[in-house]
Every structure is written in structure tokens, then in C-alpha cells.
Design an enzyme around this catalytic site. Structure first.
Site, PDB file in Angstrom:
ATOM      1  N   THR A  13       0.817  -1.217   0.000  1.00  0.00           N
ATOM      2  CA  THR A  13       0.000   0.000   0.000  1.00  0.00           C
ATOM      3  C   THR A  13       0.847   1.262   0.000  1.00  0.00           C
ATOM      4  O   THR A  13       0.507   2.254  -0.645  1.00  0.00           O
ATOM      5  CB  THR A  13      -0.915   0.009   1.240  1.00  0.00           C
ATOM      6  OG1 THR A  13      -1.794  -1.108   1.144  1.00  0.00           O
ATOM      7  CG2 THR A  13      -1.748   1.277   1.319  1.00  0.00           C
ATOM      8  N   SER A  55       1.527  -7.561  -1.322  1.00  0.00           N
ATOM      9  CA  SER A  55       2.227  -8.649  -0.625  1.00  0.00           C
ATOM     10  C   SER A  55       1.441  -9.954  -0.637  1.00  0.00           C
ATOM     11  O   SER A  55       1.979 -11.003  -0.273  1.00  0.00           O
ATOM     12  CB  SER A  55       2.624  -8.246   0.793  1.00  0.00           C
ATOM     13  OG  SER A  55       1.510  -8.205   1.636  1.00  0.00           O
ATOM     14  N   THR A  86       1.581  -4.857   3.996  1.00  0.00           N
ATOM     15  CA  THR A  86       1.370  -5.290   5.389  1.00  0.00           C
ATOM     16  C   THR A  86       0.775  -6.694   5.476  1.00  0.00           C
ATOM     17  O   THR A  86       0.965  -7.376   6.484  1.00  0.00           O
ATOM     18  CB  THR A  86       0.436  -4.310   6.128  1.00  0.00           C
ATOM     19  OG1 THR A  86      -0.819  -4.256   5.442  1.00  0.00           O
ATOM     20  CG2 THR A  86       1.047  -2.929   6.215  1.00  0.00           C
ATOM     21  N   ASP A  87       0.078  -7.129   4.420  1.00  0.00           N
ATOM     22  CA  ASP A  87      -0.695  -8.379   4.549  1.00  0.00           C
ATOM     23  C   ASP A  87       0.169  -9.602   4.864  1.00  0.00           C
ATOM     24  O   ASP A  87      -0.232 -10.457   5.652  1.00  0.00           O
ATOM     25  CB  ASP A  87      -1.515  -8.636   3.270  1.00  0.00           C
ATOM     26  CG  ASP A  87      -2.619  -7.607   3.085  1.00  0.00           C
ATOM     27  OD1 ASP A  87      -2.929  -6.888   4.062  1.00  0.00           O
ATOM     28  OD2 ASP A  87      -3.170  -7.510   1.977  1.00  0.00           O
TER      29      ASP A  87
HETATM   30  N1  ASP Z   1      -2.664  -5.408   0.184  1.00  0.00           N
HETATM   31  C1  ASP Z   1      -1.566  -4.626   0.689  1.00  0.00           C
HETATM   32  C2  ASP Z   1      -0.325  -5.496   0.704  1.00  0.00           C
HETATM   33  O1  ASP Z   1      -0.143  -6.275   1.583  1.00  0.00           O
HETATM   34  C3  ASP Z   1      -1.875  -4.114   2.040  1.00  0.00           C
HETATM   35  C4  ASP Z   1      -0.849  -3.190   2.629  1.00  0.00           C
HETATM   36  O2  ASP Z   1       0.260  -3.044   2.160  1.00  0.00           O
HETATM   37  O3  ASP Z   1      -1.176  -2.575   3.668  1.00  0.00           O
HETATM   38  O4  ASP Z   1       0.474  -5.381  -0.188  1.00  0.00           O
END
Ligand code: ASP
Length: 326
Positions: A13, A55, A86-87
Site C-alpha cells: 500500500t 504482498s 502489510t498483509d
Molecule cells: N494489500 C496490501 C499489501 O499487503 C496491504 C498493505 O500493504 O497494507 O500489499
């Protein structure tokens, strides 16, 4: 002395922008370097784009490539920051902990819940923390998020929207930020236990299973037939496994007998497992399962993958799983 920090961007993100296809991690160096330089203040930063991935699309081969890249360049830097979605960040942080055993510099993963382009995002704050933790010189793999530093193998994503997305599970925070600045609990950082070596061998034949009442026992034989070498089970409570109607104990014993490794923990987020308390746990121990104890699921899955990449000897794997550092 000016600290020299490498930023490895893998996407997520933080480097996303809106598109007709939804949020996609398509921001490049020109879009984000100015912001990173601003928060880096007196640190000198180099920037490298490894991937532009959500991710959810990170695979074990990417963990290996990230570890190898760090192994190639760590000597040139005081610290390394990895920008990551974050995922699955907790999986990457855990696997890097095993692959970068005894790394002599800080490797700090961070990301954000809002794109760095958004004026109210958490992105700048998280990058600021990650860069200054990387410059602080404490060796190891860490996650920096929402003004907290978490040991890499203890991090777990616990919220999908809040900026407070990560927690340190069954372990104190390594550092926090308040009006006294960055306060690092140095005694909570595991000491370097030997010579640094990058060890990227792993097995991808590991399965993660969450129990629910009524699960059919024949799943274990099916997993064995599919070639899986190890299964991590999120069992009930302290590590309870059913044996009354649908007898999992017998099914697990049968695959252990054939050489499969079965690692059992809990589906509760906090406090870990202790299979010695109830009969439903002891029966599992008696048939040869190994215990996750206070490990996170992310740490258990990646540690079993890594351990199976080193050896298939059960005793040695048990030793690796119970050691803080491999
Ligand atoms: N979908 C995103 C990822 O994990 C979520 C994030 O980065 O917060 O790449």
C-alpha cells in the site's frame, strides 16, 4: 557520523496508487524518494526497487531473493529498510529472521495502511521510524509500525484498517517512541549467537491447518499423499486435538509414523500453547507432535519450512524449532 541506509522497496500500500483495477503498488522511485529523504534527515539513503507487489503475491522464492540481496550488500550499509505490503509482512519478517541468522546490522520492515501519496497517511511516520531504527545499530530483523518496533518473528498483522495494524505476540516490544524519543529495550533483542551466514534453503512442502469441530481426519493422509513434509496445526485452546468421534490423533499418528512433521499450536492469538495440561493435548504429545508454544503462526510456518530445508532428521528439526535463533 552520517548513517548509510539502504531502502529496498517490494511494494504494498505504501507505494500504491488508485487505478481502475483497484489499489496497485505502482509508485516508483521518483514518486516516493523525496518523501523518504525528508524523513531520513541526517541519514544518507540509497533506494532500490526489488518488486512492485501487493504482498498477497509474495512467494517463498521472493523471501530467498530478498535475503540473498541483503547478504550481498549488508557490508556497505549501517542498516537496511524493507518497504513491504502489510498483509504478509509478518511471514517475510519471520523467514528473514531464519535466513539471515546472526545478521550484524538492523534489517527493518515497514509499510503502511495508506499510500505515501495520501496527505494523512501513516506512511511517512512508519518510514521515519524504520529508517531511524535501522540507523540505531541494533542487529536483527524487526518490524516498524505505528511508533513501535517488533522483533521480526513476533510480529503479526491484527487489524485490517487501523494504523495500529501490528502487535508483538507473546513478547515485549523492542522499542517505542514517545516524548523521550526512540526508547529501545536492548535486553529484549536476542544477542548475536555466532557468525553471520545467509542460509536460504527451505522446503515449500509445509501446510497450515486451522482446526474446527468435525474436521475429517482423512485430511492428514491426503496431505501426506500430496507430498507435504510438514503440517502446522492451529489447534484448540492450549493445543487440544479431538479423538472422540472424528479421531485426529490416530490420523496424525499415522502420518508421523511415515515421517511427516506435525507442529501444533493454538488458534488463540495470545499466550501460546501448552499441550501438557489436558488429556486432549497429552494424547497429541504421546503420538509425536511437536509444540509451537509461544510462536506465532507466521513464525511456525516459516521456521518449519526453513528447518525442512536444512535437514529431514526429526531430532535436528526439533532442536531448530526450539532454538530462538537457528
Ligand atoms: N494489500 C496490501 C499489501 O499487503 C496491504 C498493505 O500493504 O497494507 O500489499
Amino acid at each position: 557520523m552520517t548513517k548509510h541506509i539502504l531502502i529496498l522497496n517490494t511494494g504494498g500500500t505504501l507505494s500504491s496508487k488508485k487505478s481502475e483495477r483497484g489499489l496497485v503498488p505502482e509508485l516508483g522511485k521518483d514518486d516516493i524518494l523525496k518523501d523518504l529523504e525528508w524523513v531520513a534527515r541526517d541519514c544518507r539513503i540509497d533506494y532500490e526497487e526489488m518488486y512492485s507487489l501487493d504482498s498477497a503475491n509474495i512467494v517463498p522464492e521472493d523471501w530467498k531473493q530478498i535475503a540473498l540481496r541483503i547478504g550481498d550488500v549488508y557490508n556497505d550499509y549501517d542498516g537496511i529498510v524493507i518497504i513491504h505490503g502489510t498483509d504478509t509482512m509478518a511471514y517475510t519478517a519471520s523467514m528473514l529472521t531464519w535466513m539471515l541468522c546472526n545478521i550484524p546490522i538492523p534489517v527493518v520492515l515497514t509499510g503502511s495502511q495508506l499510500s505515501i501519496m495520501d496527505p494523512v497517511a501513516d506512511a511517512m511516520e512508519n518510514c521515519r521510524l524504520a529508517i531511524h531504527m535501522a540507523a540505531a545499530g541494533h542487529p536483527g530483523v524487526f518490524v516498524a509500525f505505528n511508533r513501535k518496533i517488533i522483533l521480526g518473528c513476533r510480529a503479526s498483522k491484527v487489524r485490517t484498517m487501523s494504523f495500529d495494524a501490528f502487535e508483538s505476540i507473546n513478547y515485549p516490544y523492542i522499542a517505542t517512541v514517545d516524548s523521550r524519543g526512540l526508547r529501545v529495550a536492548e535486553d529484549k533483542i536476542p544477542p548475536i549467537g555466532g557468525k553471520f551466514r545467509v542460509n536460504v534453503n527451505y522446503s515449500d512442502q509445509v501446510f497450515l491447518l486451522k482446526l474446527f469441530p468435525g474436521l475429517r481426519p482423512d485430511i492428514f493422509e491426503a496431505l501426506y499423499e500430496m507430498g507435504y513434509q510438514g503440517v502446522v496445526i492451529e489447534a484448540f485452546g492450549l493445543g487440544g486435538l479431538p479423538s472422540r468421534e472424528r479421531d485426529l490423533i490416530q490420523a496424525i499418528a499415522a502420518v508421523i509414523e511415515k515421517g511427516m512433521l506435525v507442529l501444533v499450536g493454538t488458534q488463540c492469538r495470545y499466550d501460546g500453547s501448552d499441550m501438557s495440561v489436558y488429556e486432549t493435548g497429552r494424547k497429541g504429545l504421546a503420538c509425536g507432535v511437536l509444540q509451537m508454544r509461544e510462536m506465532t503462526t507466521e513464525a511456525a510456518v516459516t521456521k518449519l519450512m526453513w528447518a525442512l530445508g536444512q535437514t529431514t532428521d526429526r531430532d535436528r528439526i526439533e532442536e531448530i524449532l526450539s532454538s530462538r535463533r537457528p
